[in-house]
Scaffold this motif. Structure first.
Motif, mmCIF file in Angstrom:
data_model
loop_
_atom_site.group_PDB
_atom_site.id
_atom_site.type_symbol
_atom_site.label_atom_id
_atom_site.label_comp_id
_atom_site.label_asym_id
_atom_site.label_seq_id
_atom_site.Cartn_x
_atom_site.Cartn_y
_atom_site.Cartn_z
ATOM 1 N N MET A 5 -3.769 -7.443 4.960
ATOM 2 C CA MET A 5 -2.563 -6.761 5.438
ATOM 3 C C MET A 5 -2.072 -5.735 4.416
ATOM 4 O O MET A 5 -1.736 -4.616 4.770
ATOM 5 N N ALA A 6 -2.063 -6.106 3.160
ATOM 6 C CA ALA A 6 -1.585 -5.182 2.123
ATOM 7 C C ALA A 6 -2.536 -4.003 1.962
ATOM 8 O O ALA A 6 -2.104 -2.889 1.678
ATOM 9 N N THR A 7 -3.840 -4.224 2.168
ATOM 10 C CA THR A 7 -4.800 -3.129 2.009
ATOM 11 C C THR A 7 -4.588 -2.055 3.073
ATOM 12 O O THR A 7 -4.852 -0.881 2.824
ATOM 13 N N GLU A 8 -4.113 -2.456 4.254
ATOM 14 C CA GLU A 8 -3.828 -1.460 5.291
ATOM 15 C C GLU A 8 -2.684 -0.542 4.861
ATOM 16 O O GLU A 8 -2.735 0.669 5.087
ATOM 17 N N TYR A 9 -1.665 -1.134 4.219
ATOM 18 C CA TYR A 9 -0.564 -0.305 3.715
ATOM 19 C C TYR A 9 -1.035 0.612 2.596
ATOM 20 O O TYR A 9 -0.593 1.755 2.502
ATOM 21 N N VAL A 10 -1.934 0.125 1.760
ATOM 22 C CA VAL A 10 -2.465 0.941 0.664
ATOM 23 C C VAL A 10 -3.280 2.101 1.232
ATOM 24 O O VAL A 10 -3.166 3.235 0.779
ATOM 25 N N GLN A 11 -4.093 1.819 2.242
ATOM 26 C CA GLN A 11 -4.880 2.879 2.874
ATOM 27 C C GLN A 11 -3.969 3.903 3.549
ATOM 28 O O GLN A 11 -4.215 5.105 3.470
ATOM 29 N N PHE A 12 -2.922 3.429 4.218
ATOM 30 C CA PHE A 12 -1.992 4.337 4.883
ATOM 31 C C PHE A 12 -1.270 5.202 3.865
ATOM 32 O O PHE A 12 -1.120 6.414 4.055
ATOM 33 N N ALA A 13 -0.823 4.604 2.764
ATOM 34 C CA ALA A 13 -0.136 5.360 1.717
ATOM 35 C C ALA A 13 -1.085 6.382 1.088
ATOM 36 O O ALA A 13 -0.691 7.518 0.823
ATOM 37 N N GLY A 14 -2.322 5.998 0.867
ATOM 38 C CA GLY A 14 -3.304 6.932 0.302
ATOM 39 C C GLY A 14 -3.578 8.098 1.234
ATOM 40 O O GLY A 14 -3.674 9.243 0.798
ATOM 41 N N ALA A 15 -3.710 7.813 2.524
ATOM 42 C CA ALA A 15 -3.938 8.879 3.492
ATOM 43 C C ALA A 15 -2.721 9.798 3.585
ATOM 44 O O ALA A 15 -2.866 11.015 3.724
ATOM 45 N N LEU A 16 -1.518 9.230 3.498
ATOM 46 C CA LEU A 16 -0.301 10.033 3.560
ATOM 47 C C LEU A 16 -0.187 10.941 2.338
ATOM 48 O O LEU A 16 0.152 12.124 2.464
ATOM 49 N N VAL A 17 -0.485 10.416 1.163
ATOM 50 C CA VAL A 17 -0.452 11.222 -0.063
ATOM 51 C C VAL A 17 -1.491 12.332 0.013
ATOM 52 O O VAL A 17 -1.226 13.479 -0.358
ATOM 53 N N LEU A 18 -2.687 12.012 0.502
ATOM 54 C CA LEU A 18 -3.738 13.020 0.615
ATOM 55 C C LEU A 18 -3.338 14.109 1.603
ATOM 56 O O LEU A 18 -3.538 15.304 1.359
ATOM 57 N N PHE A 19 -2.742 13.718 2.735
ATOM 58 C CA PHE A 19 -2.284 14.690 3.729
ATOM 59 C C PHE A 19 -1.209 15.598 3.150
ATOM 60 O O PHE A 19 -1.240 16.815 3.336
ATOM 61 N N LEU A 20 -0.252 15.014 2.413
ATOM 62 C CA LEU A 20 0.803 15.822 1.797
ATOM 63 C C LEU A 20 0.230 16.753 0.730
ATOM 64 O O LEU A 20 0.678 17.890 0.599
#
Length: 40
Positions: free
Chosen positions: A1-16
């Motif tokens: 569950m926590a890895t999904e949040y980490v992946q989402f945060a990483g994708a959001l940072v990369l998009f920004l």
């Protein structure tokens, strides 16, 4: 569950980063490019 949040945060940072980088390429050469064009 926590890895999904980490992946989402990483994708959001990369998009920004890509979004800010694209605006950086639009605005920064426009500011400094005028003096280069005058030298040619």
């Amino acid at each position: 569950m926590a890895t999904e949040y980490v992946q989402f945060a990483g994708a959001l940072v990369l998009f920004l980063a890509i979004l800010i980088g694209s605006y950086w390429f639009v605005y920064v050469p426009d500011r400094g490019g005028s003096s280069e064009d005058d030298n040619r």
